[in-house]
Write a protein that holds these residues in place. Structure first.
Motif, PDB file in Angstrom:
ATOM      1  N   VAL A 103      30.854 -84.965 -85.207  1.00  0.00           N
ATOM      2  CA  VAL A 103      31.724 -85.923 -85.888  1.00  0.00           C
ATOM      3  C   VAL A 103      32.210 -86.939 -84.859  1.00  0.00           C
ATOM      4  O   VAL A 103      32.810 -86.575 -83.845  1.00  0.00           O
ATOM      5  CB  VAL A 103      32.923 -85.221 -86.554  1.00  0.00           C
ATOM      6  N   THR A 104      31.927 -88.207 -85.114  1.00  0.00           N
ATOM      7  CA  THR A 104      32.314 -89.274 -84.194  1.00  0.00           C
ATOM      8  C   THR A 104      33.224 -90.266 -84.915  1.00  0.00           C
ATOM      9  O   THR A 104      33.290 -90.295 -86.149  1.00  0.00           O
ATOM     10  CB  THR A 104      31.085 -90.027 -83.666  1.00  0.00           C
ATOM     11  N   LEU A 105      33.901 -91.079 -84.135  1.00  0.00           N
ATOM     12  CA  LEU A 105      34.691 -92.161 -84.731  1.00  0.00           C
ATOM     13  C   LEU A 105      33.755 -93.154 -85.402  1.00  0.00           C
ATOM     14  O   LEU A 105      32.625 -93.388 -84.938  1.00  0.00           O
ATOM     15  CB  LEU A 105      35.519 -92.864 -83.650  1.00  0.00           C
ATOM     16  N   ASN A 150      32.341 -91.591 -78.541  1.00  0.00           N
ATOM     17  CA  ASN A 150      33.546 -91.340 -79.341  1.00  0.00           C
ATOM     18  C   ASN A 150      33.377 -90.045 -80.142  1.00  0.00           C
ATOM     19  O   ASN A 150      33.505 -90.040 -81.367  1.00  0.00           O
ATOM     20  CB  ASN A 150      33.815 -92.511 -80.293  1.00  0.00           C
ATOM     21  N   LEU A 151      33.081 -88.964 -79.432  1.00  0.00           N
ATOM     22  CA  LEU A 151      32.862 -87.673 -80.091  1.00  0.00           C
ATOM     23  C   LEU A 151      34.205 -87.006 -80.377  1.00  0.00           C
ATOM     24  O   LEU A 151      35.030 -86.829 -79.479  1.00  0.00           O
ATOM     25  CB  LEU A 151      32.000 -86.773 -79.203  1.00  0.00           C
ATOM     26  N   GLU A 152      34.409 -86.615 -81.641  1.00  0.00           N
ATOM     27  CA  GLU A 152      35.665 -85.984 -82.030  1.00  0.00           C
ATOM     28  C   GLU A 152      35.551 -84.466 -82.105  1.00  0.00           C
ATOM     29  O   GLU A 152      36.340 -83.750 -81.475  1.00  0.00           O
ATOM     30  CB  GLU A 152      36.129 -86.530 -83.393  1.00  0.00           C
ATOM     31  N   THR A 153      34.592 -83.987 -82.872  1.00  0.00           N
ATOM     32  CA  THR A 153      34.468 -82.535 -83.049  1.00  0.00           C
ATOM     33  C   THR A 153      33.013 -82.109 -83.119  1.00  0.00           C
ATOM     34  O   THR A 153      32.121 -82.922 -83.409  1.00  0.00           O
ATOM     35  CB  THR A 153      35.172 -82.067 -84.338  1.00  0.00           C
ATOM     36  N   ILE A 154      32.807 -80.804 -82.861  1.00  0.00           N
ATOM     37  CA  ILE A 154      31.502 -80.163 -82.993  1.00  0.00           C
ATOM     38  C   ILE A 154      31.691 -78.957 -83.912  1.00  0.00           C
ATOM     39  O   ILE A 154      32.556 -78.109 -83.658  1.00  0.00           O
ATOM     40  CB  ILE A 154      30.959 -79.696 -81.632  1.00  0.00           C
TER      41      ILE A 154
END
Length: 299
Positions: free
Chosen positions: A112-114, A173-177
């Protein structure tokens, strides 16, 4: 030729050395930067039960039992940075994960990225990329290229993203894995997912192939350029021919008729056999032989 190609070779080696020096970025174990949370389909109306969850410095263990209350039951692990909303991992092009699954056919991983696709009609500030792959029995290491992650059709349609299949993850801009059970069907048995390590890494094989191809093309270009220049130089060589122009002298009589020449120039003190031969083009031997015949006929 060799010296001309050296700068390109050095540049290629420097680029390769730089990217080869990039060390793997651990996602697990790395509790200082990341936070690990388990989740199930309960938020979507499901009834999957998490039976056991363990996080140590060497393993993340998740035991669960899925329920058929919804069409696609699931359970999994969510990993995100602790102190910031996103993290910059843009220099990596591969995710490496070492795991073991029990009663699981495959694993799904979501990045999940911006949302960098700023649009007036956007519905989400984030973009979801997803990839599913089969796993083998036992503990195995899987390397997944970032370019294999794609936006699911349903997510792209719901968020009005055009040409979603052409968009690739922006790891800057990586938010979650998210690591989940990839919709494994219900077998009535307890399923488990054990993760031993996970890290972002660089796969430099495509880069090496590209550099070799560019180096070869550059060397070939230099060779063809030098060859062409040399051929042009050869074709433009100036050939100097030294010559001495012969003075054309008008002679009323033909060169073969040397007798007329003698009659007209008998007063010339330089009238010798050699001089007559030079001026008329008749050999001295021929002049002598013909003079002898003329004298004999007059006698």
């Amino acid at each position: 030729f060799i010296w001309s190609s050296i700068p390109a070779l050095v540049l290629g080696l420097l680029i390769l050395a730089y990217f080869s020096s990039i060390k793997d970025f651990p996602v697990f174990p790395n509790q200082q930067i990341f936070e690990y949370k388990f989740y199930s389909d309960s938020s979507a109306g499901g009834n999957t039960k998490i039976l056991k969850q363990v996080i140590t410095d060497s393993i993340i263990k998740l035991d669960y039992q899925i329920s058929n209350k919804i069409n696609n039951p699931y359970a999994g692990l969510n990993v995100g940075p602790k102190e910031s909303k996103s993290i910059n991992l843009g220099q990596y092009n591969q995710l490496t994960i070492r795991l073991k699954g029990n009663e699981i056919n495959g694993i799904g991983i979501a990045l999940v990225t911006l949302n960098s696709l700023i649009r007036s009609d956007k519905k989400s500030l984030e973009i979801l990329f997803y990839h599913i792959f089969e796993i083998s029995s036992g503990i195995n290491t899987y390397q997944i290229g970032i370019n294999k992650f794609e936006i699911p059709n349903w997510w792209g349609e719901n968020n009005r993203i055009e040409d979603a299949s052409t968009i690739k993850p922006d790891l800057k801009n990586l938010e979650t894995i998210n690591v989940n059970s990839a919709f494994t069907p219900n077998t009535g048995k307890v399923q488990s997912l054990d993760i031993y390590s996970m890290a972002f890494s660089r796969n430099n094989k495509p880069l090496i192939t590209l550099i070799i191809a560019l180096e070869f093309a550059f060397i070939l270009l230099i060779f063809l350029t030098l060859y062409t220049i040399e051929r042009i130089r050869e074709n433009k060589q100036i050939i100097i021919i030294n010559y001495k122009p012969n003075e054309n002298k008008y002679i009323e009589t033909t060169k073969s008729d040397f007798t007329d020449f003698i009659n007209k120039n008998f007063h010339n003190s330089q009238l010798t056999l050699e001089y007559i031969s030079q001026e008329t083009g008749v050999s001295q031997r021929k002049i002598d032989r013909k003079s002898t015949r003329l004298n004999s006929s007059h006698a």
